[in-house]
Design an enzyme around this catalytic site. Sequence first.
Site, short mmCIF file in Angstrom:
data_model
loop_
_atom_site.label_atom_id
_atom_site.label_comp_id
_atom_site.label_asym_id
_atom_site.label_seq_id
_atom_site.Cartn_x
_atom_site.Cartn_y
_atom_site.Cartn_z
N HIS A 124 0.85 -1.18 0.00
CA HIS A 124 0.00 0.00 0.00
C HIS A 124 0.90 1.24 0.00
CE1 HIS A 124 -2.63 3.06 1.83
NE2 HIS A 124 -3.65 2.33 1.46
N ASP A 201 2.52 -4.32 8.03
CA ASP A 201 1.34 -3.46 7.87
C ASP A 201 0.13 -4.37 8.01
OD1 ASP A 201 0.13 -1.33 5.14
OD2 ASP A 201 -0.93 -2.36 6.75
N GLN A 204 -5.23 -4.63 7.12
CA GLN A 204 -6.27 -5.55 6.62
C GLN A 204 -6.18 -6.91 7.30
OE1 GLN A 204 -8.67 -4.54 4.72
NE2 GLN A 204 -7.88 -2.65 3.84
N LYS A 227 -10.79 0.65 10.62
CA LYS A 227 -11.04 -0.55 9.81
C LYS A 227 -11.49 -1.73 10.65
CE LYS A 227 -7.55 0.78 6.43
NZ LYS A 227 -8.37 1.13 5.27
N CYS A 367 -4.83 2.65 -3.49
CA CYS A 367 -3.51 3.09 -3.01
C CYS A 367 -2.44 2.03 -3.27
CB CYS A 367 -3.55 3.42 -1.52
SG CYS A 367 -4.74 4.67 -1.09
C1 LIG Z 1 -3.02 -2.46 3.64
C2 LIG Z 1 -3.26 -1.04 4.05
N1 LIG Z 1 -2.25 -0.33 4.60
C3 LIG Z 1 -2.41 0.95 5.00
C4 LIG Z 1 -3.63 1.58 4.84
C5 LIG Z 1 -3.75 3.02 5.32
O1 LIG Z 1 -4.65 3.05 6.40
P1 LIG Z 1 -5.06 4.50 6.96
O2 LIG Z 1 -5.71 5.18 5.82
O3 LIG Z 1 -6.00 4.21 8.10
O4 LIG Z 1 -3.76 5.15 7.38
C6 LIG Z 1 -4.71 0.90 4.26
C7 LIG Z 1 -6.03 1.60 4.08
N2 LIG Z 1 -6.87 1.01 3.14
C8 LIG Z 1 -7.21 1.74 1.97
C9 LIG Z 1 -7.99 2.99 2.26
O5 LIG Z 1 -9.21 2.85 1.48
N3 LIG Z 1 -9.22 1.63 0.82
C10 LIG Z 1 -8.11 0.92 1.11
O6 LIG Z 1 -7.88 -0.21 0.80
C11 LIG Z 1 -4.52 -0.43 3.85
O7 LIG Z 1 -5.53 -1.15 3.30
#
Ligand SMILES: Cc1ncc(COP(=O)(O)O)c(CN[C@@H]2CONC2=O)c1O
Length: 409
Positions: A124, A201, A204, A227, A367
């Site tokens: 991400h 990380d 998820q 989340k 992202c």
């Molecule tokens: C694997 C992963 N890492 C980091 C983040 C960043 O999290 P924060 O935004 O809370 O800092 C996300 C957010 N998930 C994205 C945000 O919207 N859709 C997604 O899949 C993510 O899915």
Amino acid sequence: SDALDAARIREDFPILEREFDGEQVVYLDNGATTQKPNQVIDAIADYYRNYNANVHRGIHHLSQEASIAYEEAHDTVAEFVGADGREEMVFTKNTTEAENLVAYAWGLNELGPGDEIVLTEMEHHASLVTWQQIGQRTGADVKYIPVTEDGYLDMDAAAEMITDDTEMVSVLHVSNTLGTVNPVSELADIAHNHDSYIFVDGAQAVPNRPVDVKDIDADFYAFSGHKMAGPTGVGGLYGKREILEAMEPFQYGGDMITKVTFEEAKWNDLPWKFEAGTPVIAQGIGLAEAVEYLEDIGMDAIRRHEEALAEYALDRMAEFDDIEIYGPTDPTDRGGLVAFNLDGVHAHDLASIMNDHAVAIRAGDHCTQPLHDKLGVAASARASFYVYNTTDEIDALMDAIDSARQLFA
Ligand SMILES: Cc1ncc(COP(=O)(O)O)c(CN[C@@H]2CONC2=O)c1O
């Protein structure tokens, strides 16, 4: 699924009763953020209504009550992921800030030319862009563990790429695009065999499955409250105590110090050394309530429920040869999300037609733009599940996809 009673759980989420143009919302965008149960909303309201005050032990009753609640929230969240107490659990704003905290407070101070940072192609942007920029600023090289055709990490390549020059391996526990569950314990072993740290990380993963940071032997592990049925504005950064003790602070100011003179400052104990200024009090209390809520359901039950929904979605989509699915076909190798494309329909158009049927999914790069470049697609649609979703809602998704198919036929 028989793992949990989604119908009973839905009673805690009044938002799921909302209708748009007479159609009840089908919320399948949980990878972006989950909904919040009444219990979490009530806990936050209760704090603001009945014991709101600034923390760190002011001299009055309300501050003492707020301080104890905020400190104990750290204990609750620490225990949830297997950390050794509040000293190993920093509350940040979100996963992104947790990645940046380690990148700035450790990376900028410790990395230099000749050092290596190993990421994966499925990262991400929260980790990919962060460590990419740290590499540029410090002269450290950034390498990417490849993703195979069927959506897994190439572990043979990983074993070759992680060397004695590697100082940090930063990897997803579960991909927010492919759904792939990565072998983070194995990657931690490889990293530690080369005296490298590993940052996992878990944005998820923590909401969706049992996580034990000691079992993984992660040096750092990050996740977001929003989340996992918690509020926005709070995330968790686990760090091994001895590593956090040795690190420079991330931000300076009040609360993160014990003594300040005109010449110097002494840092506060963990985790407060990394929580400068007035912290995320209400959010932290809300997150602790979310943890209790999820623990009542059971994290393994949640994992099994999401696997069952992913399997059902994969099976339904496999009925059509015009739907391309990204990530492992084995539902036990993936989290509760499916990214896909419908031939001839751009993901944004698909999502907007879904929206006409009150079906909420995500469309875009999630992202993970470099991963989409590698997949050879500009964007994908993504359905992501949580504790309140049902197979009926996946049927509604498939019906809405079919209406898009008819529209663009
Ligand atoms: C694997 C992963 N890492 C980091 C983040 C960043 O999290 P924060 O935004 O809370 O800092 C996300 C957010 N998930 C994205 C945000 O919207 N859709 C997604 O899949 C993510 O899915």
